[in-house]
Write a protein that holds these residues in place. Structure first.
Motif, mmCIF file in Angstrom:
data_model
loop_
_atom_site.group_PDB
_atom_site.id
_atom_site.type_symbol
_atom_site.label_atom_id
_atom_site.label_comp_id
_atom_site.label_asym_id
_atom_site.label_seq_id
_atom_site.Cartn_x
_atom_site.Cartn_y
_atom_site.Cartn_z
ATOM 1 N N PRO A 1 37.812 30.666 5.371
ATOM 2 C CA PRO A 1 37.913 30.381 6.810
ATOM 3 C C PRO A 1 38.342 31.620 7.590
ATOM 4 O O PRO A 1 39.275 32.327 7.188
ATOM 5 C CB PRO A 1 38.974 29.275 6.874
ATOM 6 C CG PRO A 1 39.773 29.432 5.615
ATOM 7 C CD PRO A 1 38.834 29.962 4.578
ATOM 8 N N GLN A 2 37.656 31.873 8.683
ATOM 9 C CA GLN A 2 37.932 33.020 9.551
ATOM 10 C C GLN A 2 38.398 32.517 10.915
ATOM 11 O O GLN A 2 37.882 31.514 11.423
ATOM 12 C CB GLN A 2 36.664 33.867 9.743
ATOM 13 C CG GLN A 2 35.889 34.148 8.474
ATOM 14 C CD GLN A 2 36.643 35.030 7.508
ATOM 15 O OE1 GLN A 2 37.309 35.985 7.922
ATOM 16 N NE2 GLN A 2 36.534 34.740 6.216
ATOM 17 N N ARG B 1 44.414 45.575 8.291
ATOM 18 C CA ARG B 1 44.606 45.350 9.728
ATOM 19 C C ARG B 1 45.347 46.517 10.384
ATOM 20 O O ARG B 1 44.968 46.964 11.475
ATOM 21 C CB ARG B 1 45.381 44.043 9.929
ATOM 22 C CG ARG B 1 45.825 43.803 11.361
ATOM 23 C CD ARG B 1 46.800 42.639 11.420
ATOM 24 N NE ARG B 1 46.204 41.475 12.027
ATOM 25 C CZ ARG B 1 46.329 41.175 13.310
ATOM 26 N NH1 ARG B 1 47.016 41.966 14.106
ATOM 27 N NH2 ARG B 1 45.787 40.079 13.794
ATOM 28 N N GLU B 2 46.391 47.017 9.731
ATOM 29 C CA GLU B 2 47.194 48.074 10.362
ATOM 30 C C GLU B 2 46.398 49.355 10.601
ATOM 31 O O GLU B 2 46.676 50.104 11.544
ATOM 32 C CB GLU B 2 48.451 48.372 9.541
ATOM 33 C CG GLU B 2 48.213 48.710 8.087
ATOM 34 C CD GLU B 2 48.328 47.501 7.181
ATOM 35 O OE1 GLU B 2 48.743 47.696 6.023
ATOM 36 O OE2 GLU B 2 48.005 46.378 7.630
ATOM 37 N N ASP B 3 45.412 49.619 9.745
ATOM 38 C CA ASP B 3 44.580 50.803 9.954
ATOM 39 C C ASP B 3 43.624 50.615 11.129
ATOM 40 O O ASP B 3 43.298 51.572 11.832
ATOM 41 C CB ASP B 3 43.788 51.122 8.680
ATOM 42 C CG ASP B 3 44.682 51.574 7.543
ATOM 43 O OD1 ASP B 3 45.642 52.321 7.808
ATOM 44 O OD2 ASP B 3 44.438 51.176 6.394
ATOM 45 N N LEU C 1 39.955 44.325 16.517
ATOM 46 C CA LEU C 1 39.852 43.323 15.464
ATOM 47 C C LEU C 1 39.588 41.987 16.141
ATOM 48 O O LEU C 1 40.436 41.488 16.878
ATOM 49 C CB LEU C 1 41.142 43.278 14.650
ATOM 50 C CG LEU C 1 41.215 42.220 13.546
ATOM 51 C CD1 LEU C 1 40.110 42.413 12.518
ATOM 52 C CD2 LEU C 1 42.589 42.265 12.863
ATOM 53 N N ILE C 2 38.423 41.395 15.897
ATOM 54 C CA ILE C 2 38.058 40.194 16.645
ATOM 55 C C ILE C 2 37.981 38.938 15.774
ATOM 56 O O ILE C 2 37.855 37.833 16.302
ATOM 57 C CB ILE C 2 36.739 40.396 17.421
ATOM 58 C CG1 ILE C 2 35.568 40.664 16.479
ATOM 59 C CG2 ILE C 2 36.895 41.528 18.435
ATOM 60 C CD1 ILE C 2 34.216 40.710 17.191
ATOM 61 N N PRO D 1 43.432 34.586 6.821
ATOM 62 C CA PRO D 1 44.694 34.738 6.094
ATOM 63 C C PRO D 1 44.480 35.133 4.641
ATOM 64 O O PRO D 1 45.335 35.771 4.037
ATOM 65 C CB PRO D 1 45.327 33.344 6.196
ATOM 66 C CG PRO D 1 44.675 32.691 7.360
ATOM 67 C CD PRO D 1 43.287 33.239 7.405
ATOM 68 N N GLU D 2 43.328 34.777 4.071
ATOM 69 C CA GLU D 2 43.089 35.060 2.649
ATOM 70 C C GLU D 2 42.178 36.257 2.425
ATOM 71 O O GLU D 2 42.461 37.109 1.585
ATOM 72 C CB GLU D 2 42.495 33.834 1.971
ATOM 73 C CG GLU D 2 42.424 33.965 0.453
ATOM 74 C CD GLU D 2 42.095 32.655 -0.227
ATOM 75 O OE1 GLU D 2 42.002 32.650 -1.463
ATOM 76 O OE2 GLU D 2 41.954 31.629 0.474
ATOM 77 N N SER D 3 41.084 36.340 3.181
ATOM 78 C CA SER D 3 40.131 37.439 2.941
ATOM 79 C C SER D 3 40.344 38.625 3.865
ATOM 80 O O SER D 3 39.654 39.642 3.754
ATOM 81 C CB SER D 3 38.688 36.934 3.072
ATOM 82 O OG SER D 3 38.435 36.419 4.360
ATOM 83 N N GLY D 4 41.298 38.518 4.782
ATOM 84 C CA GLY D 4 41.690 39.672 5.586
ATOM 85 C C GLY D 4 40.753 39.966 6.750
ATOM 86 O O GLY D 4 40.160 39.060 7.343
ATOM 87 N N VAL D 5 40.649 41.269 7.076
ATOM 88 C CA VAL D 5 39.826 41.716 8.200
ATOM 89 C C VAL D 5 38.397 41.215 8.020
ATOM 90 O O VAL D 5 37.789 41.379 6.966
ATOM 91 C CB VAL D 5 39.845 43.250 8.314
ATOM 92 C CG1 VAL D 5 38.828 43.724 9.344
ATOM 93 C CG2 VAL D 5 41.246 43.744 8.668
ATOM 94 N N SER D 6 37.876 40.614 9.070
ATOM 95 C CA SER D 6 36.558 39.983 8.987
ATOM 96 C C SER D 6 35.522 40.674 9.864
ATOM 97 O O SER D 6 34.470 41.087 9.392
ATOM 98 C CB SER D 6 36.685 38.508 9.383
ATOM 99 O OG SER D 6 35.432 37.900 9.493
#
Length: 305
Positions: free
Chosen positions: A169-170, A199-201, A210-211, A215-220
């Motif tokens: 889920p995103q 995310r921090e990078d 970042l749009i 929570p599990e797969s990170g940056v989408s």
């Protein structure tokens, strides 16, 4: 309107069986319409499969699209007949003077290598730079997303202890953007990768937004240049059985691949996959074509800068 595709492209017959309306060059020439020019740099090993997956999504737009396929001169694919490549693909060097309304750059099976160790890295960076002045909007997918973020913005990638594998889920973070028009607050996206970006990078680079993330797969999904660039770490384009094929290919061969999460009914690989991403995949590509290509591209394609 249907897509305008090269005569005899295998995807045409495959998609007609799914009741998707496509047309070849011969019929398209009868329509007095300036189609949007879309170029796909297909780096995936199974070219025909990837062609079909992407064309399936592009076919939903009411606009006429003219789709071309680009290949690298510095890399020869091993899993696609040379006759197919010669008939439907052209080298970047043959296309570099042309301009396109939209571009899609796919993933590639080289993500565990350092970018500079990829044999075709120099040609890739040349294409990345070229796209900024010759394409209105570019989608970077999976490895291409990581490579594009690294080349343009210095964003590093990180090795994962186990493959990020499944459907996750995103969450949309900027729901009012046109790319998310019609989206729910949460949507599903398949992932299949051994590396990630943090995310921090992304947040260190003021040019990047970042749009969407999970929570599990990170940056989408990351957006840049007001939508002239989108970097997508997953695979909205995947067909229902793609993760299944990958799992059965790697099962018993690799020790860093688990059962794809949130994919099989009841998490049982004996059951059929449960497709939960198709509607948002179609919506994403339709929004991209409408709001970031059609409504942003100049009438005279030669004035793209």
């Amino acid at each position: 309107m249907p897509l305008k595709l090269p005569d005899q492209l295998p995807a045409i017959e495959l998609l007609k069986k799914e009741n998707i309306f496509v047309m070849d060059d011969s019929r398209a020439h009868m329509q007095d319409i300036r189609p949007l020019k879309i170029v796909i740099l297909n780096l995936m090993p199974l070219k025909i499969t990837t062609e079909t997956d992407l064309i399936r999504l592009l076919s939903n737009t009411p606009l006429q699209l003219e789709v071309s396929f680009m290949k690298l001169r510095s890399h020869t694919p091993k899993n696609t007949p040379i006759e197919h490549m010669m008939m439907f693909y052209r080298d970047f060097q043959q296309m570099r003077k042309e301009r396109y309304d939209g571009m899609i750059i796919t993933g590639a099976p080289v993500e565990t290598l350092d970018f500079e160790d990829v044999t075709y890295w120099d040609e890739m960076t040349e294409i990345f730079s070229w796209a900024r002045t010759h394409v209105t909007s570019t989608l970077y997918i999976c490895w291409a997303a990581q490579a594009g973020l690294y080349y343009h913005y210095g964003v590093p990638k990180y090795q994962l202890p186990k493959k990020m594998f499944g459907v996750f889920p995103q969450h949309t973070l900027q729901s009012k953007l046109p790319i998310f028009r019609g989206f729910d607050d949460v949507f599903q996206m398949p992932h299949s990768r051994h590396t990630e970006i943090h995310r921090e990078d992304i947040e260190k680079q003021h040019e990047l937004s970042l749009i969407a993330e999970s929570p599990e797969s990170g940056v989408s999904i990351v957006m840049a240049r007001e939508g002239r660039e989108f970097f997508i770490t997953g695979h909205l384009e995947y067909a229902p059985n793609t993760l299944d094929k990958e799992y059965r290919r790697d099962c018993g061969i690799r020790d860093d691949v688990d059962l794809p999460k949130n994919y099989y009914k009841d998490n049982n690989p004996s059951n059929e996959p449960l497709v939960t991403w198709r509607a948002h995949a179609n919506l994403f590509y339709n929004n991209w074509i409408n709001y970031y290509v059609y409504q942003a591209t100049p009438f005279d394609i030669n004035t793209i800068r």
